[in-house]
Design an enzyme around this catalytic site. Structure first.
Site, short mmCIF file in Angstrom:
data_model
loop_
_atom_site.label_atom_id
_atom_site.label_comp_id
_atom_site.label_asym_id
_atom_site.label_seq_id
_atom_site.Cartn_x
_atom_site.Cartn_y
_atom_site.Cartn_z
N ILE A 1 0.85 -1.20 0.00
CA ILE A 1 0.00 0.00 0.00
C ILE A 1 0.88 1.25 0.00
O ILE A 1 0.69 2.17 -0.79
CB ILE A 1 -0.93 0.03 1.24
CG1 ILE A 1 -1.84 -1.19 1.26
CG2 ILE A 1 -1.73 1.33 1.26
CD1 ILE A 1 -2.77 -1.28 0.07
N ASP B 1 11.41 2.88 5.21
CA ASP B 1 11.12 1.48 5.50
C ASP B 1 12.28 0.93 6.35
O ASP B 1 13.43 1.34 6.17
CB ASP B 1 10.99 0.66 4.19
CG ASP B 1 10.23 -0.64 4.43
OD1 ASP B 1 9.05 -0.70 4.06
OD2 ASP B 1 10.82 -1.56 5.04
N THR C 1 0.02 -4.08 10.59
CA THR C 1 -0.54 -4.25 11.95
C THR C 1 -0.87 -5.74 12.09
O THR C 1 -2.02 -6.14 11.91
CB THR C 1 -1.82 -3.42 12.12
OG1 THR C 1 -2.60 -3.57 10.93
CG2 THR C 1 -1.50 -1.97 12.35
N THR D 1 -5.86 5.72 16.71
CA THR D 1 -5.48 7.10 16.33
C THR D 1 -5.44 7.98 17.57
O THR D 1 -4.52 8.77 17.76
CB THR D 1 -6.47 7.67 15.29
OG1 THR D 1 -6.58 6.73 14.21
CG2 THR D 1 -6.01 9.01 14.75
N LYS E 1 -13.26 0.33 8.31
CA LYS E 1 -12.35 -0.60 7.59
C LYS E 1 -12.59 -2.02 8.08
O LYS E 1 -12.71 -2.97 7.31
CB LYS E 1 -10.90 -0.19 7.84
CG LYS E 1 -9.87 -1.19 7.35
CD LYS E 1 -9.85 -1.30 5.85
CE LYS E 1 -8.89 -2.36 5.39
NZ LYS E 1 -8.89 -2.52 3.93
N HIS F 1 -32.91 -14.05 -7.23
CA HIS F 1 -33.79 -13.17 -6.46
C HIS F 1 -33.22 -11.75 -6.54
O HIS F 1 -32.01 -11.56 -6.40
CB HIS F 1 -33.84 -13.65 -5.00
CG HIS F 1 -34.81 -12.89 -4.15
ND1 HIS F 1 -34.63 -11.57 -3.81
CD2 HIS F 1 -35.99 -13.26 -3.58
CE1 HIS F 1 -35.64 -11.16 -3.07
NE2 HIS F 1 -36.49 -12.17 -2.92
N CYS G 1 -6.05 -9.97 5.04
CA CYS G 1 -7.02 -8.89 5.26
C CYS G 1 -8.32 -9.48 5.79
O CYS G 1 -8.63 -9.38 6.96
CB CYS G 1 -7.27 -8.14 3.97
SG CYS G 1 -5.77 -7.68 3.16
#
Ligand code: SAJ
Length: 401
Positions: A11, A30, A82, A123, A201, A239, A255
């Site tokens: 990302i 990084d 994370t 946050t 998220k 349907h 994810c």
């Protein structure tokens, strides 16, 4: 530089390249020196269409460079992993250390945005971390959370075109973050607060996990009810307001299979469907492995010889080469545990060779095998022929018409 991007993964790097392409100077950070050196050579370390060109252009134009340490800028983006500790407890230590690294660099008027998928309240925690060390920044910097929702394999398009949910710790932070994303996002920018954006998220991916669990549950029921689950779902979806997803061999990737645990860890008593869906999706992989082994044994009893078994697909989802967190790979490892390898043909058209399994071409495997288990609906498995008098286990719906 105007922007510091901390975390140059699947990302962070595309986001850094896109911002740089817009003529904004970006400094990528990084912890992995190899990643930094690769990017500074204008090359990339991940597979993503159109990313290589964007990075080489941004680097050669001098709008993107990388290092292992942050530098002073005006906007800081935290896009680090994370992961989970083994007992399904969220681990925000990378977000914390990235934040601690930039606290000394922050000045009044700066913007700090977290994009990493995080437990609700992260946050605010990082805001307090900043204010503890730099109380003079209270109310003088902008702090927001903005999750990404890009689909690996379509990142460069979706980063620009997808809507974004932007949650500030206060209105002025939300507005400031909206101004930032407006520079390169053409999708709608939806304003909210940090906690809601964090939860949004998690809810997006949890909703998908629950829907997939419903489809997987149907596949278990239909196996017992002697009904073709693919035909059943196709008919139910006629349907006007029903949209049942596709059963598979389990839910992979880091994810959908992970984000629901952020909610379950925080709200275990309230998130029962979300928790149970995780159990159902994990159980499906186990169920597929057992199904292959029992089918093999049944063949042996009926024909008096061990069958040759083709296992088609190792990736975590169709038509990609990513094997990380792949249920198909787990199933192959489990099935091979109780057998000698020459009974099995393993096929994965999206990778050349696998350092653990010997790979076979799909046409050879299908021709030689008595039992064919299709674990992933790769396009190469959709038009298999000469299947008569073969035992087919289609876990992924590759063969459904
Ligand atoms: N799967 C099924 N049946 C289905 C759909 C998917 O078994 O009907 C399986 C896939 O085979 C795969 C897993 O679920 O093993 C996850 O696949 P996915 O198609 O959900 O894709 P991801 O994990 O690559 O991306 C998801 C996306 N989230 C949603 O669609 C809500 C993407 O938009 C997110 O940005 C991404 O997670 C993420 O990074 O969070």
């Amino acid at each position: 530089p105007e922007v510091v991007m901390i975390g140059l993964g699947y990302i962070g790097l595309p986001t850094a390249a896109l911002i740089a392409q817009g003529g904004t100077k970006v400094h990528g950070v990084d912890i992995n020196q190899n990643v930094v050196d690769t990017i500074n050579r204008g090359e990339i370390h991940i597979v993503e269409p159109d990313l290589g060109e964007a990075v080489s252009q941004a680097v050669s134009n001098g709008f993107l460079k990388a290092s292992t340490e942050p530098v002073i800028a005006n906007t800081y983006l935290i896009v680090v992993p994370t992961p989970f500790k083994n007992n399904h407890e969220p681990d925000i230590s990378y977000v914390e250390s990235a934040t601690k690294n930039i606290i000394p660099l922050l000045k009044k008027g700066d913007t700090y945005i977290i994009e990493s998928t995080s437990p609700v309240g992260t946050t605010e925690k990082m805001m307090n971390l900043i204010y503890e060390e730099r109380p003079e920044l209270k109310g003088a910097i902008f702090i927001a959370y903005c999750p990404e929702r890009v689909l690996p394999g379509n990142v460069m398009y979706e980063l620009v075109n997808n809507d974004r949910v932007i949650g500030g710790i206060d209105d002025k932070s939300t507005k400031k973050a909206v101004d930032f994303y407006r520079k390169y996002v053409t999708g709608e920018l939806h304003e909210t607060n940090a906690r809601t954006a964090e939860m949004c998220k998690l809810v997006e991916n949890s909703s998908r996990d629950v829907q997939i669990a419903f489809a997987n549950e149907l596949s278990l029921i239909c196996d017992k009810a002697d009904i073709d689950v693919w035909e059943l779902i196709n008919l139910a979806n006629k349907h006007p307001r029903v949209n049942i997803l596709q059963p598979g061999c389990g839910v992979g990737g880091h994810c959908i299979a992970v984000d629901p645990y952020f909610i379950v860890a925080e709200y275990p008593m309230e998130s029962r469907i979300i928790g149970k869906a995780r159990e159902v999706n994990n159980y499906k992989s186990f169920w597929c492995a057992e199904k292959i082994v029992s089918t093999k044994l049944e063949f042996e009893l009926r024909h008096g010889r061990k069958p040759k078994v083709a296992l088609l697909g190792l990736a975590f989802k169709p038509n990609i080469d990513d094997l990380r967190e792949s249920p198909a790979k787990y199933i192959v490892q489990r099935v091979l545990q109780d057998a000698n390898n020459e009974d099995y043909y393993i096929v994965e058209p999206n990778i050349d060779d696998h350092n653990v399994f010997k790979l076979t071409d799909v046409s050879v495997a299908v021709k030689e095998a008595d039992v064919i288990a299709i674990l992933v609906a790769h396009k190469e498995f959709k038009n298999l022929n000469e299947l008569d008098n073969k035992v087919i286990l289609d876990f992924s719906g590759a063969l459904k018409k």
